[in-house]
Design an enzyme around this catalytic site. Sequence first.
Site, PDB file in Angstrom:
ATOM      1  N   TYR A   1     -18.960  95.935 -25.667  1.00  0.00           N
ATOM      2  CA  TYR A   1     -19.457  95.618 -23.774  1.00  0.00           C
ATOM      3  C   TYR A   1     -18.277  95.542 -23.131  1.00  0.00           C
ATOM      4  O   TYR A   1     -18.812  95.608 -21.686  1.00  0.00           O
ATOM      5  CB  TYR A   1     -20.528  94.954 -23.959  1.00  0.00           C
ATOM      6  CG  TYR A   1     -21.776  94.616 -24.670  1.00  0.00           C
ATOM      7  CD1 TYR A   1     -22.432  96.374 -24.413  1.00  0.00           C
ATOM      8  CD2 TYR A   1     -21.774  94.093 -25.135  1.00  0.00           C
ATOM      9  CE1 TYR A   1     -23.865  96.028 -25.124  1.00  0.00           C
ATOM     10  CE2 TYR A   1     -23.198  93.813 -25.643  1.00  0.00           C
ATOM     11  CZ  TYR A   1     -24.147  95.138 -26.246  1.00  0.00           C
ATOM     12  OH  TYR A   1     -25.249  95.364 -26.828  1.00  0.00           O
TER      13      TYR A   1
ATOM     14  N   TYR B   1     -30.295  97.259 -22.335  1.00  0.00           N
ATOM     15  CA  TYR B   1     -30.558  96.049 -21.910  1.00  0.00           C
ATOM     16  C   TYR B   1     -29.058  96.001 -20.814  1.00  0.00           C
ATOM     17  O   TYR B   1     -28.872  94.811 -20.548  1.00  0.00           O
ATOM     18  CB  TYR B   1     -31.220  95.005 -22.848  1.00  0.00           C
ATOM     19  CG  TYR B   1     -30.383  94.678 -23.798  1.00  0.00           C
ATOM     20  CD1 TYR B   1     -29.886  95.121 -25.000  1.00  0.00           C
ATOM     21  CD2 TYR B   1     -30.328  92.855 -23.418  1.00  0.00           C
ATOM     22  CE1 TYR B   1     -28.994  94.802 -25.996  1.00  0.00           C
ATOM     23  CE2 TYR B   1     -28.779  92.193 -23.738  1.00  0.00           C
ATOM     24  CZ  TYR B   1     -28.608  92.788 -24.920  1.00  0.00           C
ATOM     25  OH  TYR B   1     -27.632  92.079 -25.832  1.00  0.00           O
ATOM     26  N   ARG B   2     -28.079  96.696 -21.681  1.00  0.00           N
ATOM     27  CA  ARG B   2     -26.840  95.907 -21.659  1.00  0.00           C
ATOM     28  C   ARG B   2     -25.492  97.398 -21.760  1.00  0.00           C
ATOM     29  O   ARG B   2     -26.202  98.000 -22.673  1.00  0.00           O
ATOM     30  CB  ARG B   2     -26.761  95.253 -22.365  1.00  0.00           C
ATOM     31  CG  ARG B   2     -25.568  93.866 -22.426  1.00  0.00           C
ATOM     32  CD  ARG B   2     -25.700  92.909 -23.517  1.00  0.00           C
ATOM     33  NE  ARG B   2     -24.326  91.471 -23.940  1.00  0.00           N
ATOM     34  CZ  ARG B   2     -24.369  90.530 -24.588  1.00  0.00           C
ATOM     35  NH1 ARG B   2     -25.386  91.046 -24.964  1.00  0.00           N
ATOM     36  NH2 ARG B   2     -23.477  89.957 -24.425  1.00  0.00           N
TER      37      ARG B   2
HETATM   38  C1  LIG Z   1     -19.622  92.009 -34.234  1.00  0.00           C
HETATM   39  C2  LIG Z   1     -20.564  91.385 -32.934  1.00  0.00           C
HETATM   40  C3  LIG Z   1     -22.180  91.115 -33.030  1.00  0.00           C
HETATM   41  C4  LIG Z   1     -22.339  90.619 -32.312  1.00  0.00           C
HETATM   42  N1  LIG Z   1     -23.763  90.389 -31.887  1.00  0.00           N
HETATM   43  C5  LIG Z   1     -24.253  89.656 -31.147  1.00  0.00           C
HETATM   44  C6  LIG Z   1     -25.725  89.463 -30.546  1.00  0.00           C
HETATM   45  O1  LIG Z   1     -26.386  88.327 -31.763  1.00  0.00           O
HETATM   46  N2  LIG Z   1     -26.030  88.402 -29.387  1.00  0.00           N
HETATM   47  C7  LIG Z   1     -25.134  89.376 -28.655  1.00  0.00           C
HETATM   48  O2  LIG Z   1     -26.382  88.461 -27.533  1.00  0.00           O
HETATM   49  N3  LIG Z   1     -24.757  89.674 -28.469  1.00  0.00           N
HETATM   50  C8  LIG Z   1     -23.911  90.058 -29.259  1.00  0.00           C
HETATM   51  N4  LIG Z   1     -22.384  90.708 -29.843  1.00  0.00           N
HETATM   52  C9  LIG Z   1     -22.151  91.099 -28.048  1.00  0.00           C
HETATM   53  C10 LIG Z   1     -20.930  89.809 -27.227  1.00  0.00           C
HETATM   54  O3  LIG Z   1     -20.374  89.117 -28.537  1.00  0.00           O
HETATM   55  C11 LIG Z   1     -21.833  88.262 -27.499  1.00  0.00           C
HETATM   56  O4  LIG Z   1     -22.909  88.063 -26.207  1.00  0.00           O
HETATM   57  C12 LIG Z   1     -20.587  87.697 -26.774  1.00  0.00           C
HETATM   58  O5  LIG Z   1     -21.473  85.899 -26.461  1.00  0.00           O
HETATM   59  C13 LIG Z   1     -20.101  87.604 -25.646  1.00  0.00           C
HETATM   60  O6  LIG Z   1     -19.279  86.787 -25.486  1.00  0.00           O
HETATM   61  P1  LIG Z   1     -19.227  85.340 -23.875  1.00  0.00           P
HETATM   62  O7  LIG Z   1     -20.069  85.048 -24.707  1.00  0.00           O
HETATM   63  O8  LIG Z   1     -17.650  84.908 -24.844  1.00  0.00           O
HETATM   64  O9  LIG Z   1     -19.503  85.515 -22.739  1.00  0.00           O
HETATM   65  P2  LIG Z   1     -18.840  86.379 -21.621  1.00  0.00           P
HETATM   66  O10 LIG Z   1     -17.507  87.465 -22.200  1.00  0.00           O
HETATM   67  O11 LIG Z   1     -17.689  85.293 -20.976  1.00  0.00           O
HETATM   68  O12 LIG Z   1     -19.594  86.563 -20.516  1.00  0.00           O
HETATM   69  C14 LIG Z   1     -20.193  88.365 -20.049  1.00  0.00           C
HETATM   70  C15 LIG Z   1     -20.377  88.608 -19.116  1.00  0.00           C
HETATM   71  O13 LIG Z   1     -21.331  87.824 -18.815  1.00  0.00           O
HETATM   72  C16 LIG Z   1     -20.375  87.705 -17.165  1.00  0.00           C
HETATM   73  N5  LIG Z   1     -20.147  86.288 -17.063  1.00  0.00           N
HETATM   74  C17 LIG Z   1     -19.487  85.442 -18.064  1.00  0.00           C
HETATM   75  N6  LIG Z   1     -19.852  84.107 -17.557  1.00  0.00           N
HETATM   76  C18 LIG Z   1     -19.507  84.179 -16.303  1.00  0.00           C
HETATM   77  C19 LIG Z   1     -20.217  83.188 -14.811  1.00  0.00           C
HETATM   78  N7  LIG Z   1     -19.366  82.304 -15.890  1.00  0.00           N
HETATM   79  N8  LIG Z   1     -20.424  83.672 -14.129  1.00  0.00           N
HETATM   80  C20 LIG Z   1     -20.701  85.423 -13.713  1.00  0.00           C
HETATM   81  N9  LIG Z   1     -20.698  86.111 -14.417  1.00  0.00           N
HETATM   82  C21 LIG Z   1     -20.692  85.690 -15.791  1.00  0.00           C
HETATM   83  C22 LIG Z   1     -19.142  88.427 -17.143  1.00  0.00           C
HETATM   84  O14 LIG Z   1     -19.614  90.451 -16.579  1.00  0.00           O
HETATM   85  C23 LIG Z   1     -18.677  88.801 -18.744  1.00  0.00           C
HETATM   86  O15 LIG Z   1     -17.992  89.940 -19.015  1.00  0.00           O
HETATM   87  C24 LIG Z   1     -21.791  90.834 -30.910  1.00  0.00           C
HETATM   88  C25 LIG Z   1     -20.590  91.339 -31.187  1.00  0.00           C
HETATM   89  C26 LIG Z   1     -20.173  92.081 -32.283  1.00  0.00           C
HETATM   90  C27 LIG Z   1     -18.861  92.326 -32.042  1.00  0.00           C
END
Ligand SMILES: Cc1cc2nc3c(=O)[nH]c(=O)nc-3n(C[C@H](O)[C@H](O)[C@H](O)COP(=O)(O)OP(=O)(O)OC[C@H]3O[C@@H](n4cnc5c(N)ncnc54)[C@H](O)[C@@H]3O)c2cc1C
Lengths: 554, 554
Positions: A115, A497-498
């Site tokens: 994303y 949804y995203r």
């Molecule tokens: C192989 C693969 C499998 C995946 N499987 C899943 C899955 O099962 N479920 C799922 O949900 N996702 C999945 N993902 C997507 C993603 O990797 C995850 O959702 C991951 O947890 C998001 O990154 P993060 O937790 O580091 O969030 P971040 O990148 O830190 O945050 C996500 C976004 O939220 C906002 N944000 C974050 N923190 C804050 C804050 N403190 N204040 C305000 N805004 C903020 C920002 O816009 C940011 O870009 C997958 C991706 C891949 C590549």
Amino acid sequence: MPPIEHLASIPDETLILPPDVSATALREALNQLAKIVGSNNVQVHTKESMKPDDEGHYYNLPKEHDLFYILEKDTFLASGLVAPGSTEEVSQIVKLANKYLVPLWPVSIGRNLGYGGSAPRLRGSIVLDLGARMNKVLDVSVRDCTCLLEPGVSYFALHDYLQKNGFKNLWIDNPDLGGGSVVGNALDRGAGYTPYGEHFSMHCGMEVVLPTGEVMRTGMGSLPGSNTWQTFQYGYGPYPDGIFTQSNYGIVTKMGFWLMPDPGGYQSYLFTFQNDSDLPAIVESVRILRIGMVIQNSPTIRNTLLDAATYGPKSDYTTSEKPLQDSEIDEIANKIKVGRWSLYGAMYGPKPMRDLQWETIKATFMKIPGAKYEFAQPVAEGEKMSVLQMRDETLRGLPNTYELGWLNWTSPRGSLLGFSPISPASGFDANKQYQMVLKRFQEFGFDYLGTFIVGWRELHHIVCLTFDKTNPSERKRAHRCIEALIDDAAAEGYGEYRTHLCYMDQLASAYSWGNGASLKFNEQLKDSLDPNGILAPGKSGVWPARLRGRGFEL
Amino acid sequence: MPPIEHLASIPDETLILPPDVSATALREALNQLAKIVGSNNVQVHTKESMKPDDEGHYYNLPKEHDLFYILEKDTFLASGLVAPGSTEEVSQIVKLANKYLVPLWPVSIGRNLGYGGSAPRLRGSIVLDLGARMNKVLDVSVRDCTCLLEPGVSYFALHDYLQKNGFKNLWIDNPDLGGGSVVGNALDRGAGYTPYGEHFSMHCGMEVVLPTGEVMRTGMGSLPGSNTWQTFQYGYGPYPDGIFTQSNYGIVTKMGFWLMPDPGGYQSYLFTFQNDSDLPAIVESVRILRIGMVIQNSPTIRNTLLDAATYGPKSDYTTSEKPLQDSEIDEIANKIKVGRWSLYGAMYGPKPMRDLQWETIKATFMKIPGAKYEFAQPVAEGEKMSVLQMRDETLRGLPNTYELGWLNWTSPRGSLLGFSPISPASGFDANKQYQMVLKRFQEFGFDYLGTFIVGWRELHHIVCLTFDKTNPSERKRAHRCIEALIDDAAAEGYGEYRTHLCYMDQLASAYSWGNGASLKFNEQLKDSLDPNGILAPGKSGVWPARLRGRGFEL
Ligand SMILES: Cc1cc2nc3c(=O)[nH]c(=O)nc-3n(C[C@H](O)[C@H](O)[C@H](O)COP(=O)(O)OP(=O)(O)OC[C@H]3O[C@@H](n4cnc5c(N)ncnc54)[C@H](O)[C@@H]3O)c2cc1C
Ligand SMILES: Cc1cc2nc3c(=O)[nH]c(=O)nc-3n(C[C@H](O)[C@H](O)[C@H](O)COP(=O)(O)OP(=O)(O)OC[C@H]3O[C@@H](n4cnc5c(N)ncnc54)[C@H](O)[C@@H]3O)c2cc1C
């Protein structure tokens, strides 16, 4: 990653200036930021400083650009990065950003892969890397089964913390990959696979720095000395938490979560289904059992190639470089002993309870001709883990990174673009969606890797488009394919949804009921809460007045 | 209820003018409203037109003032009432209100008894009686187990509709009284007692008329032609639904809800506990079983007098007019065969499942010395229903009005004032809260009638102060008592989840963390969304800029 000390030696033309900000202003802003957080915790970024493609990966994440870039590598490039150490520092940073009109793009960990990773939507924004230093588990209550976290706590870290500090009784819920942020994932409304899989539903209480620098606590946190911040979500009066998700109205510096107490027993299972055409029957059954509270979590219905990709790249299975066809997929399914569709689920509770659930679950799915089932066995020494054994861990909240395999399906160090429409949890809609995506994937030359997940009541269709980012024409095909699919879906009443940074504007325009009432409402809140338009401009298609309609929309 | 035709004959001084509105303007506004909705659907109100005390009751609800008034009867008096027939009419009404600066106070049905009924917080507001004409069940999906409702659909009406239209498989969740609005109750974040008892959690999708008259749909409803408006809560981008609860940011004209499919079996139960001092042990056990998913709903822990009041007035039991003491309460408990605390709960699912749950539930509560248990028996002909038999209906979503008995505890046509603090679901806190309230109730001369309910994780303490509104000094005592309790509670970190009109300002000031950050934030949203300050001024302590600090706060 050039530290801030190099700033003086970087020529003006090389700086990545955000709109309305001069090189002088950006320099001043970065220098002032260094005074707040210490110069170790500020970076300046340029095209040259972008992490090289052959270095960036899940564990060596570029934070200045999208690891899986689809447009140009520097399209969503940040001008810098700042890593605050406290809520107070975040508040000061925000005030400074208002002064210099420098946009901030907050991430918790930034592993939002598929994303946009940690890259800002607006070129030249400064990435606010909350997780780098604010990464403490602030509180765990064994009585209430809750925790309070800073943004930098990953699923791995939370699980570790609980194991090491006498909270073995508390389970967590993680998404496919364990390296993400518990807070960040919930703020983007991500999901996992235990009964606590819908992460935003399971959060309780936030601390938020508003775009003007004010600090607010939501729910019972707004009562001084409250003892229920992590147990009662709402507090009194308007309940704001939802507007801080997928949004740019605030920076969440603390967030509470509910944890599942050890349910007293656990059993994961796999049903494999032989035919591509079994999908509708599977989805119908999952919906009924899920809403009927027999299935307690969100099981996933995965296609053959998603499982295949977990084990290894396409080249392990075939020399074909075209999208695989039915007979080829059948062959792979046989080889790796999964179905054309495979249902990975689990039961939570003491054995006698599970036995009762299992009777119904088994009877339901075994009605589908050709269905088989299996329970996870312990991994034998020296043996490769099966996808069932991997899911067995994920479904009981053991964080892992097994599914990173998906990325490399067609190229090593491959990339993934997520397409995630929501539909009714009906067989009819599942199939319609599946065919819709298949058709476009064939047209644009991609293998369909996907999974269907029944949430509380809806169907999440998660499609993983894997591509080679080093190939510009493949990037372009990937881009056009998803662009077309968003329109295809909207025409049938399906909405994502995203979405990836690239499609935030397109998607916001698709959610246009009542003359775009929802986007107008979001813009109105934006202009009120963030009058200078400094917080994550463009997130979810919401631009501040200062930047709206100036050509930044995609 | 003087119809609008009488308007011309009412002298200016008799009209109940809202601030900043002249008699001429009010007359014009009412006449214009009549053009929108038809003159049958507009009323003008004056002190004289208030429903007489001996006529008003649950089924003959005054909509211009609070049936259970605590201050003066006309303190919260409306200047008029308007009953729209459609979203379009609501939108026109709102635009008109903006033009004349006439405040609108939306209610769905207006049976918000204990918290102000249908009366507006600001004297002279016009009650927007949404439910009178907008009372259709718009959609039911048997596939998704969802419904879409207009504000006027009561729990009785929804239940009836499902029974009569082939949806017997779908259960509803109702609060103690079935005459309220499904929409209105959820918007005030009320609760019921099945596994779907937390009403806001179980809603899905809204249509909202904003304070400027714009119409918006939330969640998937903002996608044209969406087929998941009632199945997926969030949609895309900021999720706003929470800010339309307990608030004055919008008028909800349609709202979706999830319904529980028949769980395949049901069994209610009662545990009685002999000692006043058993409360902590009960709460500890409920919390553990509730968070542990053994207890699937929110059982209630009721004190003796609440059950006694359900059967009949105080005078049925005693000639005492003082707050009853331990031994007197013991006597009543023995007489009506309930405990000093009685736990009413239920299990949902097929018998073999329930048998397993019951083993644990029984073993847990029977450990408390003196505990007894009982299952509901069918009501024998000619016999009075027991509270257990009543709760047996409520806990399976059969709407009723048995608990209206509470009102008349100390006087016929009595009144009730609700006090509803939230605390940790711990024995320690339950007891501390109980003692805190007991002390004040003794001081001010009231019997304690109360119930403790464990929600998802927190403890709702619902205290029913019953009083005789025709007695001014008793009203004053009631008022002072709750006022004192709100402060007592806040000093210990407890806050109410909802409150009567009288205390909205006091409570909003109690939620003051960070220099009143939460209230300031609410005011900022208010000023942005409702620049003329016409929608429900003062609701939850949120006043618009135009009226703030002008002495309307209490
Ligand atoms: C192989 C693969 C499998 C995946 N499987 C899943 C899955 O099962 N479920 C799922 O949900 N996702 C999945 N993902 C997507 C993603 O990797 C995850 O959702 C991951 O947890 C998001 O990154 P993060 O937790 O580091 O969030 P971040 O990148 O830190 O945050 C996500 C976004 O939220 C906002 N944000 C974050 N923190 C804050 C804050 N403190 N204040 C305000 N805004 C903020 C920002 O816009 C940011 O870009 C997958 C991706 C891949 C590549
Ligand atoms: C004996 C007794 C027992 C009770 N038991 C319970 C219980 O078990 N659980 C419980 O929750 N409550 C209980 N209550 C309180 C109350 O009676 C119910 O909550 C009732 O359902 C609220 O009234 P209503 O549904 O008609 O809502 P309304 O009065 O129509 O609405 C409540 C408030 O919500 C807002 N509102 C309503 N509709 C709209 C709209 N469409 N747009 C914008 N804002 C709107 C308004 O501020 C309104 O005042 C009890 C009361 C008594 C006297």
